[in-house]
Write a protein that holds these residues in place. Structure first.
Motif, short mmCIF file in Angstrom:
data_model
loop_
_atom_site.label_atom_id
_atom_site.label_comp_id
_atom_site.label_asym_id
_atom_site.label_seq_id
_atom_site.Cartn_x
_atom_site.Cartn_y
_atom_site.Cartn_z
N GLY A 143 0.75 -1.17 -0.07
CA GLY A 143 -0.01 0.15 0.05
C GLY A 143 0.80 1.35 -0.02
O GLY A 143 0.35 2.51 -0.10
N ASP A 144 2.13 1.27 0.03
CA ASP A 144 3.02 2.37 -0.02
C ASP A 144 2.97 2.95 -1.16
O ASP A 144 3.08 2.46 -2.29
CB ASP A 144 4.45 1.99 0.44
N ALA A 145 3.10 4.27 -1.18
CA ALA A 145 3.02 5.14 -2.08
C ALA A 145 4.07 4.93 -3.27
O ALA A 145 3.80 4.95 -4.51
CB ALA A 145 2.86 6.78 -1.94
N TRP A 146 5.34 4.64 -2.82
CA TRP A 146 6.53 4.42 -3.72
C TRP A 146 6.25 3.48 -4.50
O TRP A 146 6.56 3.19 -5.70
CB TRP A 146 7.84 4.72 -2.92
N LEU A 147 5.82 2.40 -3.79
CA LEU A 147 5.51 1.02 -4.61
C LEU A 147 4.50 1.25 -5.87
O LEU A 147 4.46 0.56 -6.73
CB LEU A 147 5.20 -0.10 -3.71
N THR A 148 3.19 1.62 -5.09
CA THR A 148 2.09 2.07 -6.04
C THR A 148 2.73 2.69 -7.30
O THR A 148 2.34 2.37 -8.53
CB THR A 148 1.05 2.81 -5.37
N ALA A 149 3.33 3.75 -7.16
CA ALA A 149 3.86 4.73 -8.39
C ALA A 149 4.75 3.83 -9.18
O ALA A 149 4.87 3.81 -10.20
CB ALA A 149 4.74 5.85 -7.60
N SER A 150 5.61 3.05 -8.66
CA SER A 150 6.40 2.15 -9.28
C SER A 150 5.96 1.13 -10.09
O SER A 150 5.92 0.76 -11.29
CB SER A 150 7.62 1.24 -8.44
N MET A 151 4.78 0.42 -9.59
CA MET A 151 3.83 -0.38 -10.21
C MET A 151 2.84 0.34 -11.49
O MET A 151 2.98 -0.30 -12.56
CB MET A 151 2.88 -0.83 -9.52
N VAL A 152 2.62 1.38 -11.38
CA VAL A 152 1.99 2.24 -12.44
C VAL A 152 3.16 2.72 -13.34
O VAL A 152 2.86 2.29 -14.73
CB VAL A 152 1.43 3.57 -11.96
N LEU A 153 4.13 2.91 -13.13
CA LEU A 153 5.39 3.34 -14.08
C LEU A 153 5.93 1.86 -14.89
O LEU A 153 6.04 2.22 -15.96
CB LEU A 153 6.53 3.95 -13.38
N THR A 154 5.88 0.89 -14.00
CA THR A 154 6.18 -0.27 -14.59
C THR A 154 5.27 -0.58 -15.75
O THR A 154 5.50 -1.12 -16.81
CB THR A 154 6.51 -1.56 -13.42
N ALA A 155 4.08 -0.68 -15.32
CA ALA A 155 2.89 -1.01 -16.47
C ALA A 155 2.96 -0.04 -17.19
O ALA A 155 2.72 -0.48 -18.72
CB ALA A 155 1.49 -0.91 -15.75
N ALA A 156 3.28 1.11 -17.55
CA ALA A 156 3.47 2.36 -18.65
C ALA A 156 4.46 1.85 -19.30
O ALA A 156 4.37 1.95 -20.69
CB ALA A 156 3.61 3.68 -17.99
#
Length: 151
Positions: A76-89
């Protein structure tokens, strides 16, 4: 268990994503050279194959990343969520723009023996964006802004 998963995640990221970023970056200039000099397209074909094969292996990176995040309790951490979104992109750009354009340029080289500079420039732009996204994910994984797990 989290250390083992993290180790696998990092190793697969290095072994799989590294070759894709390098080969994809080398592809546009190699395609231009092959088209301009009517040279052998073997190098271009090899670079494309590296991109395809290692992209398929790279699917393990987010899978192991999610497993590692779950084991560490940081999903649930923001840095991990952002990383997952950027990885998907990044994966989307690779699948929708980089690999198909490589296919098109390779077809053009094998068919007519030349490629348009504009096409290689567009491919280089998408490849650069792909690489920039992965670099940003790497920074987020190292810095982990706001993380309570200690960076």
């Amino acid at each position: 268990m989290s250390k083992f998963l993290l180790t696998l995640h990092v190793l697969v990221a290095i072994v799989a994503v590294g070759p894709v970023t390098v080969a994809a970056s080398m592809f546009p200039p190699a395609a231009r050279r092959a088209g301009a000099e009517e040279a052998d397209v073997g190098t271009v074909r090899l670079l494309h194959r590296i991109c395809r094969v290692y992209a398929a292996i790279g699917i393990a990176v987010p899978v192991l990343g999610v497993a590692t995040g779950a084991a560490m309790g940081v999903l649930g951490d923001a840095w991990l969520t952002a990383s997952m979104v950027l990885t998907a992109a990044a994966a989307g750009i690779l699948a929708a723009f980089v690999l198909p354009r490589q296919d098109e340029l390779l077809d053009a080289l094998t068919g007519q023996g030349s490629v348009e500079r504009r096409a290689t420039a567009q491919l280089a732009m998408f490849t650069g964006l792909f690489n920039l996204l992965w670099a940003t994910v790497t920074v987020l994984m190292i810095v982990r802004p706001g993380s309570t797990t200690g960076a």
